[in-house]
Design a protein around this motif. Sequence first.
Motif, PDB file in Angstrom:
ATOM      1  N   ARG A  27       0.838  -1.205   0.000  1.00 47.71           N
ATOM      2  CA  ARG A  27       0.000   0.000   0.000  1.00 47.71           C
ATOM      3  C   ARG A  27       0.866   1.247   0.000  1.00 47.71           C
ATOM      4  O   ARG A  27       0.634   2.176  -0.775  1.00 47.71           O
ATOM      5  CB  ARG A  27      -0.949   0.013   1.196  1.00 47.71           C
ATOM      6  CG  ARG A  27      -1.898   1.220   1.179  1.00 47.71           C
ATOM      7  CD  ARG A  27      -2.634   1.404   2.484  1.00 47.71           C
ATOM      8  NE  ARG A  27      -1.761   1.543   3.638  1.00 47.71           N
ATOM      9  CZ  ARG A  27      -1.043   2.627   3.930  1.00 47.71           C
ATOM     10  NH1 ARG A  27      -1.028   3.674   3.136  1.00 47.71           N
ATOM     11  NH2 ARG A  27      -0.289   2.660   5.016  1.00 47.71           N
ATOM     12  N   VAL A  28       1.887   1.276   0.856  1.00 50.80           N
ATOM     13  CA  VAL A  28       2.789   2.439   0.915  1.00 50.80           C
ATOM     14  C   VAL A  28       3.479   2.616  -0.434  1.00 50.80           C
ATOM     15  O   VAL A  28       3.565   3.730  -0.956  1.00 50.80           O
ATOM     16  CB  VAL A  28       3.818   2.288   2.057  1.00 50.80           C
ATOM     17  CG1 VAL A  28       4.911   3.337   1.953  1.00 50.80           C
ATOM     18  CG2 VAL A  28       3.119   2.358   3.410  1.00 50.80           C
ATOM     19  N   GLU A  29       3.944   1.515  -0.990  1.00 50.42           N
ATOM     20  CA  GLU A  29       4.620   1.588  -2.289  1.00 50.42           C
ATOM     21  C   GLU A  29       3.681   2.143  -3.363  1.00 50.42           C
ATOM     22  O   GLU A  29       4.032   3.078  -4.081  1.00 50.42           O
ATOM     23  CB  GLU A  29       5.091   0.195  -2.693  1.00 50.42           C
ATOM     24  CG  GLU A  29       5.764   0.140  -4.036  1.00 50.42           C
ATOM     25  CD  GLU A  29       6.131  -1.271  -4.439  1.00 50.42           C
ATOM     26  OE1 GLU A  29       6.239  -1.496  -5.654  1.00 50.42           O
ATOM     27  OE2 GLU A  29       6.309  -2.145  -3.566  1.00 50.42           O
ATOM     28  N   GLU A  31       0.602   3.720  -3.100  1.00 48.09           N
ATOM     29  CA  GLU A  31      -0.133   4.955  -2.860  1.00 48.09           C
ATOM     30  C   GLU A  31       0.730   6.153  -2.493  1.00 48.09           C
ATOM     31  O   GLU A  31       0.314   7.293  -2.703  1.00 48.09           O
ATOM     32  CB  GLU A  31      -1.171   4.727  -1.753  1.00 48.09           C
ATOM     33  CG  GLU A  31      -2.232   3.709  -2.129  1.00 48.09           C
ATOM     34  CD  GLU A  31      -3.202   3.407  -0.997  1.00 48.09           C
ATOM     35  OE1 GLU A  31      -3.185   4.131   0.038  1.00 48.09           O
ATOM     36  OE2 GLU A  31      -3.962   2.435  -1.140  1.00 48.09           O
ATOM     37  N   GLU A  32       1.917   5.906  -1.948  1.00 46.63           N
ATOM     38  CA  GLU A  32       2.716   7.015  -1.448  1.00 46.63           C
ATOM     39  C   GLU A  32       4.074   7.177  -2.130  1.00 46.63           C
ATOM     40  O   GLU A  32       4.622   8.274  -2.147  1.00 46.63           O
ATOM     41  CB  GLU A  32       2.946   6.849   0.065  1.00 46.63           C
ATOM     42  CG  GLU A  32       1.666   6.800   0.878  1.00 46.63           C
ATOM     43  CD  GLU A  32       1.929   6.515   2.350  1.00 46.63           C
ATOM     44  OE1 GLU A  32       3.047   6.801   2.844  1.00 46.63           O
ATOM     45  OE2 GLU A  32       1.009   5.998   3.007  1.00 46.63           O
ATOM     46  N   MET A  33       4.627   6.078  -2.673  1.00 48.04           N
ATOM     47  CA  MET A  33       6.006   6.145  -3.161  1.00 48.04           C
ATOM     48  C   MET A  33       6.200   5.429  -4.497  1.00 48.04           C
ATOM     49  O   MET A  33       7.279   4.941  -4.789  1.00 48.04           O
ATOM     50  CB  MET A  33       6.943   5.543  -2.101  1.00 48.04           C
ATOM     51  CG  MET A  33       6.906   6.240  -0.759  1.00 48.04           C
ATOM     52  SD  MET A  33       8.134   5.588   0.383  1.00 48.04           S
ATOM     53  CE  MET A  33       9.646   6.269  -0.333  1.00 48.04           C
ATOM     54  N   SER A  34       5.170   5.377  -5.327  1.00 51.07           N
ATOM     55  CA  SER A  34       5.234   4.583  -6.553  1.00 51.07           C
ATOM     56  C   SER A  34       6.323   5.034  -7.523  1.00 51.07           C
ATOM     57  O   SER A  34       6.802   4.227  -8.328  1.00 51.07           O
ATOM     58  CB  SER A  34       3.880   4.572  -7.256  1.00 51.07           C
ATOM     59  OG  SER A  34       3.540   5.882  -7.666  1.00 51.07           O
ATOM     60  N   GLU A  68      13.043   5.280   3.845  1.00 51.65           N
ATOM     61  CA  GLU A  68      11.783   5.993   4.048  1.00 51.65           C
ATOM     62  C   GLU A  68      10.593   5.047   3.871  1.00 51.65           C
ATOM     63  O   GLU A  68       9.641   5.081   4.650  1.00 51.65           O
ATOM     64  CB  GLU A  68      11.669   7.159   3.068  1.00 51.65           C
ATOM     65  CG  GLU A  68      10.396   7.956   3.260  1.00 51.65           C
ATOM     66  CD  GLU A  68      10.293   9.155   2.329  1.00 51.65           C
ATOM     67  OE1 GLU A  68       9.172   9.672   2.202  1.00 51.65           O
ATOM     68  OE2 GLU A  68      11.312   9.574   1.746  1.00 51.65           O
ATOM     69  N   HIS A  69      10.652   4.199   2.868  1.00 49.28           N
ATOM     70  CA  HIS A  69       9.592   3.209   2.669  1.00 49.28           C
ATOM     71  C   HIS A  69       9.477   2.304   3.890  1.00 49.28           C
ATOM     72  O   HIS A  69       8.374   2.046   4.382  1.00 49.28           O
ATOM     73  CB  HIS A  69       9.856   2.383   1.410  1.00 49.28           C
ATOM     74  CG  HIS A  69       8.898   1.262   1.234  1.00 49.28           C
ATOM     75  ND1 HIS A  69       9.168  -0.010   1.685  1.00 49.28           N
ATOM     76  CD2 HIS A  69       7.658   1.221   0.688  1.00 49.28           C
ATOM     77  CE1 HIS A  69       8.141  -0.785   1.416  1.00 49.28           C
ATOM     78  NE2 HIS A  69       7.208  -0.069   0.812  1.00 49.28           N
ATOM     79  N   ARG A  72       7.833   4.255   6.741  1.00 56.80           N
ATOM     80  CA  ARG A  72       6.399   4.472   6.522  1.00 56.80           C
ATOM     81  C   ARG A  72       5.595   3.175   6.680  1.00 56.80           C
ATOM     82  O   ARG A  72       4.477   3.198   7.178  1.00 56.80           O
ATOM     83  CB  ARG A  72       6.144   5.033   5.126  1.00 56.80           C
ATOM     84  CG  ARG A  72       6.570   6.460   4.943  1.00 56.80           C
ATOM     85  CD  ARG A  72       6.144   6.933   3.572  1.00 56.80           C
ATOM     86  NE  ARG A  72       6.732   8.221   3.231  1.00 56.80           N
ATOM     87  CZ  ARG A  72       6.328   8.946   2.208  1.00 56.80           C
ATOM     88  NH1 ARG A  72       5.350   8.539   1.428  1.00 56.80           N
ATOM     89  NH2 ARG A  72       6.913  10.093   1.947  1.00 56.80           N
TER      90      ARG A  72
END
Length: 93
Positions: A27-29, A31-34, A68-69, A72
């Motif tokens: 989800r983080v990958e 939605e936030e860091m793609s 950072e990933h 998060r």
Amino acid sequence: METFVIFHRSAWETKEEVDAAAAVSGRVEDEEMSDQVRLIRSYVLDEEDGTLGTISVYQAVDEDAIMEHAQRAELPADEVIPVVDTVIARDDP
């Protein structure tokens, strides 16, 4: 993007916990860091103390993005190693 190997050592007690962590990580990958981080694959490790860890292969813009990933997604990142080359002897099973 550069390729990195990340060790998540002795982080989980069960396969279900690994799966839940993978869902948060994805989800983080997505939605936030793609545009910064991309998981290629992970291998679940049977650690000596009976816990589970993983070794994961990521592509990322740099090591800071990997860290950072992990932060998060609330994942340990015990060791991050840049990959300098790939040798493929056989396809993954």
